[in-house]
Each structure stands twice: as structure tokens, then as C-alpha cells.
Design an enzyme around this catalytic site. Structure first.
Site, PDB file in Angstrom:
ATOM      1  N   VAL A 165      -1.954  10.813   5.411  1.00 17.46           N
ATOM      2  CA  VAL A 165      -0.759  10.475   4.648  1.00 17.46           C
ATOM      3  C   VAL A 165      -1.055  10.603   3.153  1.00 17.46           C
ATOM      4  O   VAL A 165      -2.177  10.349   2.715  1.00 17.46           O
ATOM      5  CB  VAL A 165      -0.307   9.034   4.933  1.00 17.46           C
ATOM      6  CG1 VAL A 165       1.074   8.757   4.338  1.00 17.46           C
ATOM      7  CG2 VAL A 165      -0.300   8.732   6.428  1.00 17.46           C
TER       8      VAL A 165
ATOM      9  N   LYS B 187      -8.786  13.998  -9.849  1.00 21.68           N
ATOM     10  CA  LYS B 187      -9.807  14.873 -10.444  1.00 21.68           C
ATOM     11  C   LYS B 187      -9.178  15.935 -11.338  1.00 21.68           C
ATOM     12  O   LYS B 187      -9.685  16.245 -12.419  1.00 21.68           O
ATOM     13  CB  LYS B 187     -10.608  15.568  -9.337  1.00 21.68           C
ATOM     14  CG  LYS B 187     -11.656  14.708  -8.654  1.00 21.68           C
ATOM     15  CD  LYS B 187     -12.345  15.576  -7.606  1.00 21.68           C
ATOM     16  CE  LYS B 187     -13.384  14.881  -6.817  1.00 21.68           C
ATOM     17  NZ  LYS B 187     -13.915  15.765  -5.738  1.00 21.68           N
TER      18      LYS B 187
ATOM     19  N   GLY C 227       0.814  -1.233   0.000  1.00 20.42           N
ATOM     20  CA  GLY C 227       0.000   0.000   0.000  1.00 20.42           C
ATOM     21  C   GLY C 227       0.835   1.265   0.000  1.00 20.42           C
ATOM     22  O   GLY C 227       2.063   1.240  -0.137  1.00 20.42           O
TER      23      GLY C 227
ATOM     24  N   TYR D  16     -13.937   2.296  11.931  1.00 23.98           N
ATOM     25  CA  TYR D  16     -12.472   2.288  11.791  1.00 23.98           C
ATOM     26  C   TYR D  16     -11.811   2.751  13.074  1.00 23.98           C
ATOM     27  O   TYR D  16     -10.844   2.156  13.551  1.00 23.98           O
ATOM     28  CB  TYR D  16     -12.124   3.219  10.631  1.00 23.98           C
ATOM     29  CG  TYR D  16     -10.666   3.496  10.361  1.00 23.98           C
ATOM     30  CD1 TYR D  16     -10.053   4.641  10.868  1.00 23.98           C
ATOM     31  CD2 TYR D  16      -9.908   2.644   9.562  1.00 23.98           C
ATOM     32  CE1 TYR D  16      -8.719   4.919  10.593  1.00 23.98           C
ATOM     33  CE2 TYR D  16      -8.578   2.923   9.269  1.00 23.98           C
ATOM     34  CZ  TYR D  16      -7.989   4.070   9.790  1.00 23.98           C
ATOM     35  OH  TYR D  16      -6.676   4.353   9.510  1.00 23.98           O
TER      36      TYR D  16
ATOM     37  N   THR E   5      -0.896  11.313  10.950  1.00 26.60           N
ATOM     38  CA  THR E   5      -1.998  12.149  10.469  1.00 26.60           C
ATOM     39  C   THR E   5      -2.270  11.731   9.023  1.00 26.60           C
ATOM     40  O   THR E   5      -1.799  10.688   8.584  1.00 26.60           O
ATOM     41  CB  THR E   5      -1.605  13.636  10.573  1.00 26.60           C
ATOM     42  OG1 THR E   5      -2.738  14.433  10.248  1.00 26.60           O
ATOM     43  CG2 THR E   5      -0.461  13.986   9.628  1.00 26.60           C
TER      44      THR E   5
END
Ligand code: NAP
Ligand code: GFB
Length: 321
Positions: free
Chosen positions: A173, A194, A17, A143, A171
């Protein structure tokens, strides 16, 4: 002939990830030590929601250390939609990983919480002592409660078995290899994706919400360097916040304008206020980190966003989106 085994085998769960790939890059770019073997595991190596598969992964690699990143992860809008799944999947993953680590005698585990799990109604700045002092924001309670249990488990493994299991609290990322899904990802990768499409299609950029909420953002490569320090030098069971300073907090509008500059976008910027703003702010203190590492330098936000945009544009075909 298998490579002679170093004295340390570090298993990184969630190794494919955003954060895992950043740790892999930092390790490959020179941070690897001669006595260290690094394993970066993904769900293809084992579905960690399954206890037997988790045990098999630990039996295969016999890790001496674990950086535990694997989780169901998403931005505000994915959390709002799937709070139960976030709770169940992450509870199973965390219990399986921590118990397999205990069962196989792992010397140290560093797990990963998040600054979004702190109480929603709180004083600021938030610090490490405040994790359990009130309910989290309603948008991501699933979560948040699952992550808070890692802290409870770490205390339990230490008090009952003397295990050195700890956790970091990053915080928001961002960086290369993020999840750039517009629906399910976080705000910065969503805005980068976007803008890429708005440039290609000659349309406006629509930022969701009012743009007023405030966030601290940490570049994944900076977080990776801090993770190595925590793995090697940090000896507390108590968690530690890994974040830029309170003064580095920016509004969503400012973050969007930074992406616009980095992508050289000349189109219109619109705000869709029918979309949720989520938590207004979760300003965290990094004073505990600064006490340990007073000279640590974070990559300037503008430079980190520019590097991330460049990575995305060069890797559009393979980026998760
Ligand atoms: P990510 O890019 O979504 O990666 C998640 C990782 O977990 C992937 O390697 C994924 O493997 C693995 N994984 C998911 N479900 C799994 C399962 N059932 N079995 C085995 N592996 C599984 O997430 P990230 O942003 O790197 O997050 C890493 C850690 O940082 C997480 O614990 C997250 O809660 C924490 N964190 C993230 C942020 C942020 O802003 N991103 C902020 C604070 C804390 P596959 O590639 O095979 O799916
Ligand atoms: O990163 P994000 O999705 O999650 O940011 P949180 C949400 C904020 O950015 C809201 C605004 O104020 C959104 O209105 N926003 C504007 C956008 N445009 C966009 C966009 O295109 N995509 C997205 N996603 N947001 C998460 C937690 O909170 O923080 C997770 O829900 C996780 O559990 C993560 O811990 C680190 O920062 O609000």
C-alpha cells in the site's frame, strides 16, 4: 449536548496511519452513512499491546463494528532487523483486539493481513487458499506468522462463538500519510523521500537492491473504498485479497522511474546491490475480488504516485519520516 448516537459505531484501530487516514478521508468525503459514527483510534487512545487498555477502549466506545488496522508495520529492512518484535507486538495487539471485540459483542471485525505473508516457495498467482501452505519469506517471518494467526483466530471465533470476524489481504500500500522513513518505511515512500532529498541536495538517487524484484501496489484511497465495501457487504470469514491485477505488477526499477517522473527529478539513478532484494515476487490474484466487484476501478499507478508525491512535497514538515 452529545451528538445523538447512530445505530452503528465503527472503531478503526490504527486510525492514524497510512490506511486509517485514507479510510478517514473517504468517509469524510461522502462515504459516511447517516446511521454511522466513526472513531479513528491511535496508540495515544490505547496501547493495544496492553489487554486492560484495549478493554477500556472498547468499554469507552462500545463499537458495533471494528476495522482492525493497528500493528507494528515496516518495510523489508525494518522487518529483517526486528522479526521477534514484529511477532510479539502484533500477536498481543491482535489477541487483545479480537478478544475485546468478542467480549463486548462487536457484530463484525475486519482485520488486515498482507500479501507478503504467503509462502515464499509457491506457485503463482497466489490466492486466498494458500496462506498456511508453507513458510513465509525469511525476511519477515515474525510479522507473517503473527498475521497468519489472525486468520486462525477468525476461524476459532466463528466456529466456537459464531462471530463474524474476517480479514482482507492487501498488497503493498502507498499514499498520503505513509511512513516516509528511509530506514524503516516501505519502498515507494522511501524512494519519494530520497528523491526529495536528492533534488534538494543535488545528489543522485540510490535505489536499494537490483531493482529486479516485482510488486503490485495499491493506492491507499482505493484500498479505503474497498475496506468500506468489505465492512458493509462481504459476509465470508475467509479472507479476501485486495490488490490490483497480476498484470499491474511492476519491477522496483519501474516503480523508481515512476517516482522520478512524478518528482521531475533529473539526477542520476544508482542501484546499491549490496542491499537486500527481499522477496523476488508475491504475485497475488484479485479474481475473488473481481467476482464480487467486476467494475471496481483502481487509480492508475502513475496518477496515484503523482498524487502521493504532491502530498509529500506539500506536507514535508509534518510527514512521518
Ligand atoms: P502505519 O501507517 O504504520 O500505522 C500503524 C497504525 O497502528 C498507527 O495508527 C499506529 O498508531 C497504530 N499502532 C501501532 N502500534 C500500536 C499499539 N501498540 N497500540 C495502538 N495502536 C498502534 O501502518 P499502515 O501501513 O497504515 O498499516 C495498517 C494495516 O495495514 C496494518 O495492519 C498493516 O499490517 C496492514 N498492511 C499494510 C501494508 C503497507 O504496505 N503499508 C500492506 C499490507 C497490509 P500511532 O500513530 O499512534 O503510532
Ligand atoms: O516495501 P518494501 O520495503 O518491502 O520493498 P517488501 C522492498 C523492495 O524494494 C526490495 C527495494 O527489493 C528493496 O531492495 N528497495 C529499493 C527499497 N529501494 C528501496 C528503499 O529506498 N526502501 C525500501 N524499503 N526498499 C514488505 C514486508 O516486503 O512488504 C512487510 O517485509 C510488509 O512485512 C510490506 O508486509 C507490505 O514489499 O519487500
Amino acid at each position: 449536548m452529545a451528538e445523538p448516537r447512530g445505530q452503528k459505531c465503527i472503531l478503526v484501530t490504527g486510525g492514524s496511519g497510512l490506511v486509517g487516514k485514507a479510510i478517514e478521508k473517504v468517509v469524510d468525503d461522502g462515504e459516511r452513512r447517516p446511521d454511522e459514527e466513526w472513531i479513528f483510534a491511535s496508540s495515544k487512545d490505547a496501547d493495544l499491546t496492553d489487554a486492560a487498555a484495549t478493554r477500556a477502549l472498547f468499554e469507552k466506545h462500545r463499537p458495533t463494528h471494528v476495522i482492525h488496522l493497528a500493528a507494528m508495520v515496516g518495510g523489508l529492512f525494518r522487518n529483517i532487523k526486528y522479526n521477534l518484535d514484529f511477532w510479539r507486538r502484533n500477536m498481543h495487539i491482535n489477541d487483545n483486539v479480537l478478544h475485546s471485540a468478542y467480549d463486548s459483542g462487536v457484530q463484525k471485525v475486519v482485520s488486515c493481513l498482507s500479501t507478503c505473508i504467503f509462502p515464499d516457495k509457491t506457485t503463482y498467482p497466489i490466492d486466498e487458499t494458500m496462506i498456511h501452505s508453507g513458510p513465509p519469506h525469511n525476511s519477515n517471518f515474525g510479522y507473517s506468522y503473527a498475521k497468519r494467526m489472525i486468520d486462525v483466530q477468525n476461524r476459532g471465533y466463528f466456529e466456537q462463538h459464531g462471530c463474524r470476524f474476517t480479514a482482507v489481504i492487501p498488497t503493498n500500500v502507498f499514499g498520503p500519510h505513509d511512513n516516509y522513513s528511509i530506514e524503516d518505511g516501505h519502498v515507494l515512500p522511501g524512494l519519494i523521500h530520497k528523491v526529495y532529498l536528492a533534488k534538494r541536495n543535488g545528489t543522485a538517487l540510490t535505489v536499494w537492491g537490483t531493482g529486479k524484484p516485482r510488486r503490485q501496489f495499491i493506492y491507499s484511497l482505493d484500498l479505503a473504498r474497498l475496506f468500506l465495501w468489505v465492512l458493509r457487504e462481504y459476509d465470508e470469514v475467509e479472507p479476501i485479497i485486495l490488490s490490483v491485477g497480476e498484470d499491474d505488477e511492476v519491477s522496483i526499477r519501474e516503480a523508481a522511474e515512476c517516482v522520478v517522473r512524478s518528482m521531475d527529478f533529473k539526477g542520476e539513478l544508482l542501484f546499491d546491490t549490496t542491499k537486500s532484494d527481499g522477496q523476488f515476487k508475491k504475485t497475488a490474484s484479485n479474481s475473488k475480488l473481481k467476482r464480487y466487484l467486476p467494475d471496481f476501478q483502481f487509480t492508475p499507478f502513475e496518477q496515484a504516485v503523482k498524487e502521493t508525491c504532491n502530498w509529500f512535497c506539500s506536507n514535508y514538515a509534518i510527514a512521518r519520516k
